[in-house]
Design a protein around this motif. Sequence first.
Motif: not given
Lengths: 565, 593
Positions: A242-244, A267, A354, A419-426, A513-514
């Motif tokens: 999960k996010d921090y 998750h 994923w 820290g991350w910018r964003f974390r995804r699994w998709e 960021d994307t």
Amino acid sequence: MPSVMASLSAGLIILFLACGDAFSDERKDYGLCLDCHAGIEKIGVMHDFPCTSCHIRAELRGGAISSHDKIVRNPSDPSLVRDFCLPCHRREIDALERSIHATVAGIINQTRFLWGAQKAVYPYEYGLSGTLKMLPDPSGSAAQPYSPERLVDDFLRRRCLRCHINTMGEQAAGLYRATGCASCHVLYANDGLYAGDDLAVKKDKTGYPITHRFTSKIPVIQCLHCHNHNHVGTDYVGLFEKDYHKSYRVPSAEGTKSPLIYGLQYHQLSKDVHYDRGLWCTDCHGKEDVMADAAKKSCTSCHRPAEESSGESTEDFVTKAGQRLRASAFSRMSAAHSVDSHQRVRCSACHAQWSFQDYGLSVIREDIVDAYKWRDISIQGEPAAQRIIEENSENPLMIYPVSRDWVSGEIRAGLWSSGWRFRRWEPMPIGVDRDGKYAVLRPMYQYILSFVGGNGYVILDGVVPTRGDGSSAGWAFLPYTPHTVSPFGRNCDSCHENRIAAGQGIYDGEGLDTSLTMPSPPVNGAGRLLDPEERKKLMEPSMSYLRKRLKALAGEPYTPVAPLK
Amino acid sequence: MKRLITGLVLALLGAVIIFKEAGLKRPAALVREGCLSCHSSVTDPDPSHPIQAFGCFRCHLGNPYSYDKERAHYGMAQNPGDLRVVEHTCGTEACHPQIISRVKKGLMATNRSILETIQANWPSRASISYGTPAARVADLLSDKPPSNLALDHYRKMCAGCHLWKPRKDYDGEAGLRGGGCSDCHVTQQEISSKDGFNTFRHPEITTRIPSENCIKCHNRSARIGLSYSGRWESEGYGTPYEGAELSSRKLSGNRFYLDLPSDVHFSKASMECVDCHTSVGLMGDGKEYNSISAQVDITCESCHMPMLSRLEEDENLGRRLLRLNRRIPDPAGGKIAFTVKGTPVYNLQEKGGKLIFFRKSDGLPVEVPRGSAEKPHHVMEGHERLSCQSCHSLWIPQCYGCHVSYDESAKQTDWLTGEKTRGRWSEARSLMRFSRPSLGMRASAKVYPVAPCQVFFKSESFSLLTLSAFDPHTTSAKSRQCKDCHGDPKTIGLGEGILTRKEDEWSFRSSFSFNTEETRPDFLFDSFVTLDGKALHGNARDGTRPFNDTELNRILDVNPCLGCHKSYRDPIYKDFSASVRRFREGGDLPCLQ
């Protein structure tokens, strides 16, 4: 500062206590173990020795043992294993010391290369054991680290190498384990509590194995004591970090505070079908694989094409957990399997449900820190760092934090946070692995480095490191095998005419960021990105592809689910 | 002796009075109001309210006949826009009486949509005693306010954004919110008054409302104020770090944002919110609505397929707005656009057959591409119910799993009273996403982007799973592709996962597993509907729902054809049922070769 020291010394005391009650009594013979340890389990049928053969050094055996300190807690610890286990297990120990489990050379050489500290990843130059050069210890160096290549060894030692069989890592839920052979072969529960019958071991004290047993039946939970966070291992059981931020600390269904495991919450994503069927990691990753980097299994080691088995059933096999299973056969004639160019596609590229896509990793070492700014993001999957932050986050003063070098055990000035910018699994971008096969890529990692010195000067301010060969930025995507296997593959559209799979990122747009979703090349020797020709083939479908797609989706003849009107 | 003392005292008193009087600053010339004797130099708030003509009293009340500070300021309204005094200030008969009655019934003052939604499902579910419902913020400000558990949640978690809220009652962004008319119409420039005692720079009043006035509130929940300019509230990492600090891309409440593609109206023309949103949409039309979609009157078609009409000389509102704006040219007998409610869109004018949009902030003209009703992709059979947003919205902020806890023993500030009262609410979330929008059916029977609202009420163990349909304000000129809807499980509401055909049946495997510890045993975060059309999210107040089984089947039936038949013009879509029949019967179709 005093509170940091206090907490660390408290931590050390706990550690010592966990390492066996340090006491001695001149009148007592501590060699008479079972006087106190009444009820303790036999270690196993293969090691039916008196206690002292394994827990007392050879030179002390025979006489009375005057102090409990003289007793060896874990004879398989790398510092002792040659004295105790070697006579019987020379072959295994020799191989293990050179294997990736002991050297951790993959992480070390890859990160050092990406941070510019060495010219290439392969052949491995540095490691923690075996014949490789020892990872340099930065504590001896008087020079202030001012560039990524001079910080990387410190980063590795304090942030990454806590999972390392030569030394103990963090002591927290999910992370309790032993060192050496015992780190795998002696089972620990996630709560680190002893559940055996030894009267001398307290049942509420953490840091103990479940029982005093040595086993080669190693369940999934044991591997996850190290193979956690967003790495292969947790994905097999469907866990994704999960996010921090504290706003993601979801209370349990009853409204109580949910516990952390491996230093964070997770998750619950879809599990690997093999896990659902009851297979352990060790059912596929056998002894030679895990302890000697050899004899790796592939999907087709078990799953055979139906056409080749010509009606005969595939053989049953018994899992480590004792279940009798039969691997399903697959058809070479199915729409996806019959495509010529798919012969070069990893099974996992289609069957992965994923993957780990952790975009933009910012790391900062602070030798002086305003812990207040980390107050909402103190939980970073690192229990020790979390304690330091939380003890100081209400403190209006700057503190000089110290943290542990997991390799040497030394405490040094400075604390790493990330820290991350964003974390995804998709998203699942596709690349080519070292065997020339198409595989899922994951970012590992897109580093942005900062370093604040003890005087408060910002020495590195958001620097993207340069690879050791100077070829490009130290950002890499690596081909890997997501352990998130589904019994059926993803559909054609998840790669074909799919901009993410083709490596074009989620959206157009520079500077957003994307754009982190656009893959950068793997390190030399680990594979490559799709070339323009391959990308074109993926994005501009051929007639034969379109026919296959139709066949896959419509069958022959096509029957719509609901007739229209 | 006694007499002497009395005399001396009297003389002293006289001297003091004379001295004080002499010391009082009096205007050199005759003025109408005493205020200006102290505030002699005040800038005009705007050309429509010149101080020379209006004075101060008309707006600010108080006592204009006194030269004494205390007495002069007695009963004064520092903010005339405050809805508590506005009948005596902005809303007096001679000024804007109709507008303030509209505003008070408008959603920004009533918060009716929020109040109805939050109270709709709680009474039957929560065991804590449930009182009378409230319909509008004003009810809660009355002497005997209605009270129930949902309202307590509203007071502490939501009630910081409405027009009744006084301004400057808190530090930071919260203090900028509220203030009645001033909430929107007063710009947020720093009041740099005190260069010399008498000079006062009056806060600026405007109808060219800068977007920052909107975004100070509209940056949570649907977050359209952020999305429009390409900002997405991130997971809070504050990356990348800047020096020894976290990122400077900050939002209020220690939140951070990431940069994503912005709305085309922003990236192409830097349009402000009020360039589209009309006075009627924002301030209401005198009716009390209970949903934003009912009050807002601007639509994509208002500009891109406009109803144009000549701005007649006696067309009062259009002319007045034009005059107030002072940047946009008069169409001079030319045509302007009107919204569905008939509000003049005076900044969209037809000139020489072209549609010209003028920015309200500076009057810059921009040519508007005319949406073509006749283009095949806009008139395709089967697509009648599509909203523009369903294909042209690139992304939508999604917040999955809202875990609400209520601690009865603790206290929390009530935004309406400013007092700490018993009961504290806290929220945690499971995950956030900005990915492609899922689609569903909006109440108006239009296909619309939807975002989930998934409340798990921990203390009471109930959950509310609804979908909210709204324009995410991430418009992209290029639309999404056919397959994005006709084969993407996320878009059609099944969730992320593998959607494939097995043995002539569609089959779906979600990327999530059930997680009883965190939610409930039958719940997957992004599954709004099952493949056989069972709605897992629903009961939204306005009836917004996921697709049903017929709709899902019709959407997916097109999927196999989309490999080759990608164009709206493709003849197979002229009569798709017939095409499917032909395909099923086989024959000499090229795709079967």
